[in-house]
Design an enzyme around this catalytic site. Structure first.
Site: not given
Length: 466
Positions: A33-34, A73, A138, A281-282
């Site tokens: 994540d991130d 996300c 999420h 995710d990004n």
């Protein structure tokens, strides 16, 4: 005599079914994540340590042009889990509740992955898989969006987008979507550091699920804020300072958790029959979690490469080559059809998929391009990669054009030199947008912030010494 023959045929058929089930690979999706594109050893980081993921890269295929479907996300995960560009069903512009409290108050339970869309877990359940998700969901906090109603047999995690890595001292004061939950409404705070707890839970599921093929979606919340490191790593990375040091410590914990899962597969003799994917995710937000997207420009929520291009590792011993790079563009849209194909299904019969089965390309059997064109959109901003060209469209200034293979850092704008190509790419992007649904949830600029900032602010990659 006829009865004996029928019994014999039945036994053979049952044995055949069992053999077929045994040939189905287990599937493990490790999802960060991130994380910053440049913050992995297998991407050349000088300071961050990811030995387990580095080893996974050596044992499989590294995807050097791997893209997400959106630069934030929630939309990114919606595209990945459905196998469809999220704009096709209106999940475009914002994250669901758990991050933006004002949106939660405004739209309540209306925000989430539309329930009529089957997820990759639904498809794998249909193929006989036992499915589980651990960590960040999420995809909507309302009960109808719950993982157990979206194809997953087991869930341990939180419904929202971010939470403390440590137990809340007073859970009654925390938002419901941020509380740890086992199954459906089994709310009870965890003990220990969250990244480690999720790895323990995934390993326990694997231990219990050896009798049939399984799918594990290990959805880490690291290295998303809040910036909280595992206390056991407090003395590491002394050469770094502030948020950057904490990010390195959090990444180390996540890598160790990935290693724990990989070791469990090896311990149980399951490694050779397990397809493992690692991604993110990004792009990293940089100013929030100290991440680095070097050598790419851009950050999370921008359509520069640093917002859209993410690490991608795919390993399947004996079925995929080891220690090689695949350089043509692939997308997280491709994970669903790849998993379905690996599990013995036919992704071509699934209506409306935007992804492709990666396996023929990664094995070298198909020498073509998996995707000639990939498109992205957020509000009036848009981007398109067509072959080796990438066009960025802005609402407030001329478009920019890059040869993305020669210039992955997007430093040399070639739009003025190629006006006809710019026009052609604009038309292709417009044609794609005509296929999309209007956004279900509208963006409030003052909350998201990114849309009003110029890409120029993120044009130069951070120092390579990171």
């Amino acid at each position: 005599m006829i009865k004996v023959q029928l019994i014999a045929i039945t036994i053979v058929a049952l044995l055949s079914l069992n053999a077929t089930a045994g040939e189905k690979p287990n599937i493990v999706l490790l999802f960060a994540d991130d994380a910053g594109y440049g913050d992995f050893g297998f991407h050349g980081s000088h300071h961050f340590k990811t030995p387990n993921l580095d080893q996974l890269a050596k044992s499989g295929v590294r995807l050097t042009s791997f893209y997400v479907t959106g630069a934030t996300c929630g939309p990114s995960r919606a595209g990945m889990l459905s196998g469809k560009c999220q704009q096709r069903f209106g999940f475009e512009e914002i994250n669901v509740p758990g991050i933006m409290s004002d949106h939660s108050k405004l739209l309540g339970d209306e925000m989430g992955l539309p329930t009529q869309l089957p997820t990759m877990a639904d498809h794998l359940q249909d193929l006989g898989y036992r499915t589980a998700v651990f960590g960040k969901w999420h995809m909507g906090v309302a009960d109808r969006y719950h993982p157990l109603k979206r194809g997953f047999d087991e869930f341990y995690g939180f419904r929202g987008g971010a939470r403390s890595f440590f137990a809340y001292p007073d859970p009654n004061r925390a938002k419901r979507e941020n509380l740890m939950e086992r199954g459906f409404e089994g709310f009870k705070e965890h003990e220990g550091y969250l990244t480690n707890v999720l790895a323990d839970e995934a390993c326990d599921f694997i231990q219990r699920s050896q009798d049939k093929p399984f799918f594990v979606y290990l959805s880490f919340s690291a290295v998303h804020t809040p910036m909280q490191a595992d206390p056991q790593d407090k003395d590491t990375f002394s050469e770094l300072n502030g948020t950057r040091r904490i990010a390195a410590q959090m990444m180390l914990s996540m890598d160790r958790a990935c290693g724990q899962v990989l070791d469990k597969l090896k311990e149980l003799g399951l490694s050779d029959n397990t397809l493992v994917v690692f991604s993110n995710d990004n792009g990293g937000p940089m100013d929030k979690n100290g991440s680095s997207n070097f050598p790419l420009s851009g950050v999370k929520a921008t359509q520069l490469e640093g917002g859209l291009r993410v690490p991608g590792l795919v390993a399947w011993p004996g079925k995929l080559p080891a220690g090689v790079d695949y350089e043509l563009p692939l997308s997280t849209l491709d994970l669903l059809p790849t998993f379905v194909a690996a599990g013995g299904g036919d992704p071509s019969v699934i209506e409306g998929l935007d992804g492709v089965d990666m396996l023929p390309y990664l094995r070298g059997g198909n020498k073509g391009r998996p995707h000639q064109t990939l498109c992205w959109k957020m509000e009036t901003r848009g981007a398109i990669r067509d072959g080796d060209w990438k066009l960025l469209r802005f609402p407030d200034r001329p478009a920019e054009l890059f040869d993305i293979v020669k210039d992955p850092g997007e430093q040399n704008d070639l739009a003025a030199d190629n006006p006809e190509l710019v026009k052609t790419l604009f038309k292709k992007l417009f044609a794609w947008e005509l296929e999309l649904q209007r956004p279900l949830f509208m963006l409030r600029r003052e909350e998201e912030g990114w849309s009003s900032r110029r890409a120029d602010e993120f044009r130069s990659p951070p120092a390579e010494t990171y």
